[in-house]
Motif scaffolding. Structure first.
Motif: not given
Length: 735
Positions: A206-208, A214-216, A249-251
């Motif tokens: 869910m955070l991903v 967001e940081p972290g 995508f985040n990476y």
């Protein structure tokens, strides 16, 4: 047009609103008249059956940007008027202000029965009522939240209630996770639960998906990947292909290309994902693996747009003779990439000694693919070379087609301006004038539009006069209508309820990896409302990177709207900038322009070199300036201290160079020593040529950006300049 500096800097939203901001008492009729003259003509989105009589009622929306104390009397007057949408808005806004100031009982009176009059905001009225009860110490707060959840189960306002209720009963947090996974309150819940037990894959995922910026988040993704690897050893899997796509995508967005490549290889097999898997390997220096990945892309998706680019990338990784067949395939099958491929082919042919074939390839690029970006770049490179040799006629011939064939290329305004400069050197005054007017008409936002305006004789400040100017500035006083989102969202935002609006938007905004133009624009505006100027400006400015024809058309339509430009060039810290600019005798728009470039108005931002805050004051420079002005204690993260120190140094660099703002701004970035050295090397030189020949690319870009920012603040917010630009471009900016 622009007045020379006087004792009082004219940097406000018109004289009438200055009185209002200063706390002057205006009657409701006076206020209505004033706002009618100044407000942006944006009609409210919400038009309900309760809107009777609203045509004559004063508008609440222009008051939404004012501090609570300065709008209280006007809102109370409107709240006591006849039933209308404006009366309802005034009651809601007053209640919100009272809650913020911990006056729950007073807020409850304003909220009483408001749901029936103001149905679009009903869930948020219930939420405010619960907050007011809590402030008043009334036990009805919990019952009100429970009723909100029952009555409005699908409204994101319920997530706020569930968050509070769940502190005592975990089942409410379960409901928030199930019903509102992207809501910021739910993200808080997830983080809280993970802090107690980090090995919960579904919560990590869910955070991903919903907190990827967001940081972290890297640590979260790494843990999730580790858990998936452990599960595989047990013969199971935790992550689906679409989960890997979110991770990838985040990476990718955070430039962790090797990890992104691995994740994209496990994502759904699309041409885009296959290309990024290969490109990630190439950017990570893993050439053999990248070649294999590009070959896989070409094999699986032979006709996809990404394959044309993949073939060009593959050609970069092999020997020259091996590269030619790949480039020929691009030239034959992928016209959007053919220009780049032809130039790459010409370079290889030169290396192989085939000069005539190389020349033929370049000529084909310049004729058949004249509208390609690479053709524009090649033409500009040759034009510069010819100008340096003193052959301005040849330079003119090479640069002029860029303005015709490549009107959307980043080089077009630059080429158009220099076509005018070179025409001047050739004694072609009419051609020069036409070129400068073309730049102003087609590229009014560019640095080169300002330079064109200067050479056309406009009173907009030149490098040697801009410091002394004190421009009148008129700012829009209403929040714009958001281009995406629900009516509740648009109403909250126009009421200046930025935090509540952002919370709601996060629940509504699901298309995060590939947002529409309108969604990305809305996200940018939301971030600006929260004071996240770096993020907000980035979201809005990168809209120009859209590639599909439909998206580009939508983007171009947004560019025609004042809200687009006002969002790109906001005015935070206005009072601080105005105060210190006045004391240092600096043009406040020049200070604002420099701050926008240095920090994007982020007061706590730090550079890799250690520069801090709005004006990116280096620790040593800050200490030196503080000693000069007799300050013993200061904090460069404090906006007032930072601008105090930074404007002193900007004043100092101006004095070093006889108030030449070009040299002062260049010195602010590169240091006085470097600028003095360049002056000795160049001697007496045309200022535009000086900018082009600055040896530090960072400083060259910095100078253009700062003065481009100055020009945009001037053309957007100064009525006289705005009218002149509108006359040339046909685009209305200030209204």
């Amino acid at each position: 047009m622009l007045k020379q500096r006087k004792t009082q800097i004219s940097l406000a939203v018109g004289a009438g609103l200055l009185a209002l901001v200063a706390g002057a008492t205006l009657s409701v009729p006076q206020l209505t008249s004033l706002l009618g003259k100044l407000m942006v003509n944006i009609q409210p989105q919400e038009q309900s059956s309760q809107n009777q009589g609203s045509q004559s009622a004063p508008s609440v929306l222009p008051l939404a940007s004012l501090p609570a104390a300065q709008r209280e009397a006007q809102l109370e007057a409107i709240a006591s008027s006849n039933q209308s949408i404006e009366r309802n808005r005034a009651r809601y806004l007053l209640a919100s202000d009272l809650i913020d100031s911990k006056q729950g009982k007073k807020a409850l009176k304003l909220l009483e029965g408001l749901e029936s009059d103001y149905p679009v905001m009903a869930p948020y009225i219930a939420l405010k009522r619960a907050q007011a009860y809590e402030l008043a110490g009334d036990t009805q707060a919990q019952t009100t939240r429970q009723n909100l959840v029952k009555q409005y189960p699908d409204s994101p306002a319920a997530a706020e209630a569930l968050y509070v209720l769940g502190k005592k009963n975990p089942k409410y947090w379960d409901s928030a996770i199930a019903s509102f996974p992207s809501h910021p309150r739910t993200v808080e819940i997830v983080r809280t639960r993970l802090s107690k037990n980090p090995n919960q894959p579904q919560l990590l995922l869910m955070l991903v998906k919903y907190a990827g910026k967001e940081p972290g988040i890297f640590a979260v993704q790494d843990r999730l990947v580790t858990l998936d690897a452990a599960a595989k050893k047990q013969g199971t899997t935790l992550l689906k292909p679409e989960d890997w796509e979110a991770i990838a995508f985040n990476y990718w967005e955070n430039r962790s290309y090797e990890k992104a490549s691995i994740a994209y290889a496990r994502a759904p097999q699309t041409a885009r994902n296959a290309y990024r898997a290969a490109r990630g390997l190439q950017l990570s220096g893993k050439t053999p693996q990248a070649r294999i990945a590009y070959s896989s892309l070409i094999s699986k998706f032979p006709d996809a747009e990404e394959t044309g680019l993949g073939l060009r990338r593959l050609a970069e990784l092999v020997k020259p003779l091996e590269a030619l067949p790949y480039l020929d395939r691009v030239i034959s099958n992928f016209p959007d990439e053919a220009g780049e491929a032809l130039l790459a082919k010409s370079k290889i042919l030169e290396q192989l000694g085939s000069s005539q074939s190389a020349s033929d390839a370049r000529q084909l690029m310049l004729t058949k693919y004249a509208s390609s970006d690479i053709a524009a770049e090649y033409r500009w490179k040759v034009a510069q070379q010819q100008a340096q040799l003193g052959d301005f006629r040849e330079a003119w011939k090479w640069a002029q087609p860029i303005t015709i064939n490549n009107p959307d290329n980043i080089l077009a305004p630059r080429a158009g301006f220099w076509v005018g400069k070179w025409a001047t050197k050739l004694g072609k005054q009419q051609e020069a004038k036409a070129a400068f007017e073309h730049v102003l008409a087609k590229y009014p936002q560019s640095y080169y539009a300002w330079r064109s305006a200067v050479l056309l004789g406009w009173d907009v400040g030149d490098f040697t006069t801009v410091r002394q100017l004190s421009p009148q500035v008129v700012r829009p006083i209403e929040h714009p209508v958001l281009p995406a989102g629900s009516e509740k969202l648009k109403e909250l935002y126009q009421l200046g309820q930025h935090r509540d609006a952002w919370m709601l938007w996060q629940a509504e905004f699901q298309n995060r990896m590939q947002p529409t133009v309108a969604e990305q624009f809305t996200e940018g505006i939301m971030q600006l409302g929260l004071g996240n100027y770096l993020k907000g400006i980035s979201y809005i400015s990168t809209l120009e990177d859209r590639e599909t024809p439909a998206e580009l058309e939508e983007y171009k339509a947004f560019r025609q709207q004042p809200v687009y430009w006002h969002s790109l060039y906001p005015f935070p810290y206005l009072e601080i900038i105005e105060s210190w600019a006045q004391q240092r005798q600096l043009n406040p728009l020049l200070v604002t322009a420099l701050i926008r470039q240095e920090s994007r108005f982020e007061s706590k931002i730090r550079s890799v070199a250690g520069a801090v805050g709005l004006m990116q004051v280096m620790p040593g420079t800050g200490k030196w300036v503080a000693e000069k002005i007799g300050i013993k204690q200061f904090n460069t993260e404090n906006p007032n201290d930072n601008v105090k120190l930074g404007t002193w140094f900007l004043d100092f660099t101006h004095k070093e160079y006889n108030n030449n703002s070009l040299l002062a701004v260049a010195s602010y970035n590169a240091g006085p020593g470097n600028v003095s050295k360049w002056l000795k090397q160049k001697g007496s030189i045309d200022p535009d040529e000086f900018v082009e020949e600055i040896p530090f690319d960072e400083t060259k870009g910095y100078v253009r950006q700062v003065f481009g920012n100055y020009w945009n603040y001037l053309r957007l917010y100064n009525p006289e300049v705005s009218k002149l630009v509108e006359k040339h471009s046909g685009v209305q900016i200030l209204r």
